[in-house]
Design a protein around this motif. Structure first.
Motif, PDB file in Angstrom:
ATOM      1  N   ALA A  69     -31.578 -21.314 -25.923  1.00 31.54           N
ATOM      2  CA  ALA A  69     -32.572 -20.707 -25.613  1.00 31.54           C
ATOM      3  C   ALA A  69     -32.463 -19.035 -26.142  1.00 31.54           C
ATOM      4  N   MET A  70     -33.672 -18.038 -26.023  1.00 31.00           N
ATOM      5  CA  MET A  70     -33.169 -17.318 -26.381  1.00 31.00           C
ATOM      6  C   MET A  70     -32.827 -16.738 -24.781  1.00 31.00           C
ATOM      7  N   ILE A  71     -32.236 -15.401 -24.395  1.00 27.39           N
ATOM      8  CA  ILE A  71     -31.941 -14.377 -23.664  1.00 27.39           C
ATOM      9  C   ILE A  71     -31.449 -13.189 -23.232  1.00 27.39           C
ATOM     10  N   ALA A  72     -31.852 -12.342 -21.670  1.00 31.81           N
ATOM     11  CA  ALA A  72     -31.867 -10.666 -22.442  1.00 31.81           C
ATOM     12  C   ALA A  72     -30.272 -11.198 -23.020  1.00 31.81           C
ATOM     13  N   PRO A  73     -31.107  -9.878 -23.398  1.00 29.97           N
ATOM     14  CA  PRO A  73     -29.313  -9.523 -24.411  1.00 29.97           C
ATOM     15  C   PRO A  73     -28.413  -9.122 -22.335  1.00 29.97           C
ATOM     16  N   THR A  74     -28.304  -8.060 -22.221  1.00 28.67           N
ATOM     17  CA  THR A  74     -27.692  -7.283 -21.249  1.00 28.67           C
ATOM     18  C   THR A  74     -27.449  -8.157 -20.046  1.00 28.67           C
ATOM     19  N   THR A  75     -28.354  -9.518 -19.910  1.00 28.78           N
ATOM     20  CA  THR A  75     -27.664 -10.833 -19.015  1.00 28.78           C
ATOM     21  C   THR A  75     -26.789 -11.030 -19.386  1.00 28.78           C
ATOM     22  N   LEU A  76     -26.918 -11.553 -20.788  1.00 32.94           N
ATOM     23  CA  LEU A  76     -25.880 -12.742 -21.768  1.00 32.94           C
ATOM     24  C   LEU A  76     -24.454 -11.381 -21.878  1.00 32.94           C
ATOM     25  N   ASP A  77     -24.733 -10.512 -21.960  1.00 31.64           N
ATOM     26  CA  ASP A  77     -23.228  -9.224 -22.123  1.00 31.64           C
ATOM     27  C   ASP A  77     -22.801  -9.305 -20.662  1.00 31.64           C
ATOM     28  N   ASP A  78     -23.365  -9.365 -19.798  1.00 30.50           N
ATOM     29  CA  ASP A  78     -22.699  -9.537 -18.259  1.00 30.50           C
ATOM     30  C   ASP A  78     -21.930 -11.007 -18.277  1.00 30.50           C
ATOM     31  N   TYR A  79     -22.760 -12.037 -18.494  1.00 32.87           N
ATOM     32  CA  TYR A  79     -21.840 -13.314 -18.281  1.00 32.87           C
ATOM     33  C   TYR A  79     -21.183 -13.091 -19.178  1.00 32.87           C
ATOM     34  N   LEU A  80     -20.839 -12.714 -20.703  1.00 36.44           N
ATOM     35  CA  LEU A  80     -19.600 -12.957 -21.979  1.00 36.44           C
ATOM     36  C   LEU A  80     -18.835 -11.853 -20.870  1.00 36.44           C
ATOM     37  N   SER A  81     -18.595 -10.990 -20.532  1.00 42.20           N
ATOM     38  CA  SER A  81     -17.753  -9.846 -19.532  1.00 42.20           C
ATOM     39  C   SER A  81     -17.088 -10.492 -18.908  1.00 42.20           C
ATOM     40  N   THR A  82     -17.514 -11.858 -17.938  1.00 36.29           N
ATOM     41  CA  THR A  82     -16.988 -12.315 -16.988  1.00 36.29           C
ATOM     42  C   THR A  82     -16.280 -13.444 -17.335  1.00 36.29           C
ATOM     43  N   LEU A  83     -16.161 -13.950 -18.872  1.00 38.85           N
ATOM     44  CA  LEU A  83     -15.726 -15.426 -19.833  1.00 38.85           C
ATOM     45  C   LEU A  83     -14.562 -14.729 -20.071  1.00 38.85           C
ATOM     46  N   PHE A  84     -14.439 -12.723 -21.196  1.00 42.25           N
ATOM     47  CA  PHE A  84     -13.654 -12.366 -21.432  1.00 42.25           C
ATOM     48  C   PHE A  84     -12.822 -12.163 -20.361  1.00 42.25           C
ATOM     49  N   GLN A  85     -13.252 -11.533 -19.267  1.00 38.21           N
ATOM     50  CA  GLN A  85     -12.506 -11.410 -17.979  1.00 38.21           C
ATOM     51  C   GLN A  85     -11.449 -12.019 -18.109  1.00 38.21           C
ATOM     52  N   GLN A  86     -11.787 -13.357 -17.807  1.00 39.32           N
ATOM     53  CA  GLN A  86     -11.568 -15.116 -17.468  1.00 39.32           C
ATOM     54  C   GLN A  86      -9.884 -15.202 -18.424  1.00 39.32           C
ATOM     55  N   GLN A  87     -10.896 -14.716 -19.401  1.00 41.25           N
ATOM     56  CA  GLN A  87      -9.278 -15.473 -20.801  1.00 41.25           C
ATOM     57  C   GLN A  87      -8.449 -14.426 -20.541  1.00 41.25           C
ATOM     58  N   LEU A  88      -8.261 -13.511 -20.575  1.00 43.74           N
ATOM     59  CA  LEU A  88      -7.620 -12.008 -19.666  1.00 43.74           C
ATOM     60  C   LEU A  88      -6.452 -12.699 -18.351  1.00 43.74           C
ATOM     61  N   SER A  89      -7.171 -12.758 -18.026  1.00 45.04           N
ATOM     62  CA  SER A  89      -6.423 -13.793 -16.355  1.00 45.04           C
ATOM     63  C   SER A  89      -5.921 -14.551 -16.805  1.00 45.04           C
ATOM     64  N   ASP A  90      -6.670 -15.422 -17.824  1.00 42.03           N
ATOM     65  CA  ASP A  90      -5.505 -16.634 -17.788  1.00 42.03           C
ATOM     66  C   ASP A  90      -4.717 -16.335 -19.145  1.00 42.03           C
ATOM     67  N   ILE A 123      -2.947 -11.618 -19.225  1.00 41.20           N
ATOM     68  CA  ILE A 123      -3.099 -10.051 -19.799  1.00 41.20           C
ATOM     69  C   ILE A 123      -2.983  -9.031 -18.530  1.00 41.20           C
ATOM     70  N   LYS A 124      -2.971  -8.003 -18.685  1.00 42.09           N
ATOM     71  CA  LYS A 124      -3.296  -6.638 -17.302  1.00 42.09           C
ATOM     72  C   LYS A 124      -4.304  -5.674 -18.550  1.00 42.09           C
ATOM     73  N   TYR A 125      -5.201  -5.707 -18.422  1.00 37.47           N
ATOM     74  CA  TYR A 125      -5.660  -4.508 -18.788  1.00 37.47           C
ATOM     75  C   TYR A 125      -6.214  -3.649 -18.296  1.00 37.47           C
ATOM     76  N   GLU A 126      -4.973  -2.642 -17.617  1.00 44.14           N
ATOM     77  CA  GLU A 126      -5.772  -1.221 -16.360  1.00 44.14           C
ATOM     78  C   GLU A 126      -6.813  -0.661 -16.188  1.00 44.14           C
ATOM     79  N   ARG A 127      -7.101   0.086 -17.258  1.00 44.92           N
ATOM     80  CA  ARG A 127      -8.252   0.984 -17.862  1.00 44.92           C
ATOM     81  C   ARG A 127      -9.373   0.464 -17.958  1.00 44.92           C
ATOM     82  N   ASP A 128     -10.441   0.604 -17.848  1.00 47.90           N
ATOM     83  CA  ASP A 128     -12.084   0.811 -18.511  1.00 47.90           C
ATOM     84  C   ASP A 128     -12.218   0.220 -19.365  1.00 47.90           C
ATOM     85  N   ILE A 129     -12.743  -1.156 -19.881  1.00 49.59           N
ATOM     86  CA  ILE A 129     -12.504  -1.315 -20.876  1.00 49.59           C
ATOM     87  C   ILE A 129     -13.394  -1.337 -22.372  1.00 49.59           C
ATOM     88  N   THR A 130     -14.375   0.176 -21.742  1.00 44.32           N
ATOM     89  CA  THR A 130     -15.342   0.081 -22.889  1.00 44.32           C
ATOM     90  C   THR A 130     -15.328   1.561 -22.513  1.00 44.32           C
TER      91      THR A 130
END
Length: 141
Positions: free
Chosen positions: A5-26, A29-36
């Motif tokens: 289903a369609m979803i608000a881009p900001t809501t989806l971006d926030d959720y996907l960011s948590t998934l990518f952070q989890q991938q780094l952790s899994d 991989i440590k990245y200490e600076r602001d990502i973007t």
């Protein structure tokens, strides 16, 4: 049951960011600076804005999204000065690569003169009859 289903881009971006952070952790991989961060550098004639470069750093990569100079100010090396300023900003932040794209009728030769290397092109993008050319410049080894 799952659905698509369609979803608000900001809501989806926030959720996907948590998934990518989890991938780094899994993957330990440590990245200490602001990502973007998004940055703009303007070219001015006194206080009048006459051009600029808009770019986004994501991790150790810089993407130049837009660079343009007012027609009346072209030929004064402002584009080169903006690229130089973008590169200096990137080097201060240990950026490894800068990428960008341009259309075949725009600034292909300019970016080549600035040391960017073509790595691809797509015909009929963003519309029929136009080719988008992709560039990269390696800053640090």
């Amino acid at each position: 049951m799952t659905k698509i289903a369609m979803i608000a881009p900001t809501t989806l971006d926030d959720y996907l960011s948590t998934l990518f952070q989890q991938q780094l952790s899994d993957n330990a991989i440590k990245y200490e600076r602001d990502i973007t961060e998004t940055v703009g550098i303007g070219a001015f004639d006194n206080d009048k804005l006459v051009g600029g470069v808009l770019m986004t750093r994501r991790y150790d990569h810089l993407y130049i999204a837009r660079l343009a100079i007012d027609k009346a100010y072209r030929g004064q090396q402002l584009g080169t000065k903006l690229i130089d300023a973008a590169e200096a900003w990137a080097r201060e932040r240990q950026v490894l690569n800068i990428t960008l794209s341009t259309r075949d009728y725009q600034a292909v030769g300019f970016y080549e003169k600035c040391g960017f290397k073509r790595y691809g092109k797509v015909v009929d993008l963003p519309f029929a009859g136009v080719t988008t050319v992709y560039f990269v410049k390696r800053l640090l080894d």
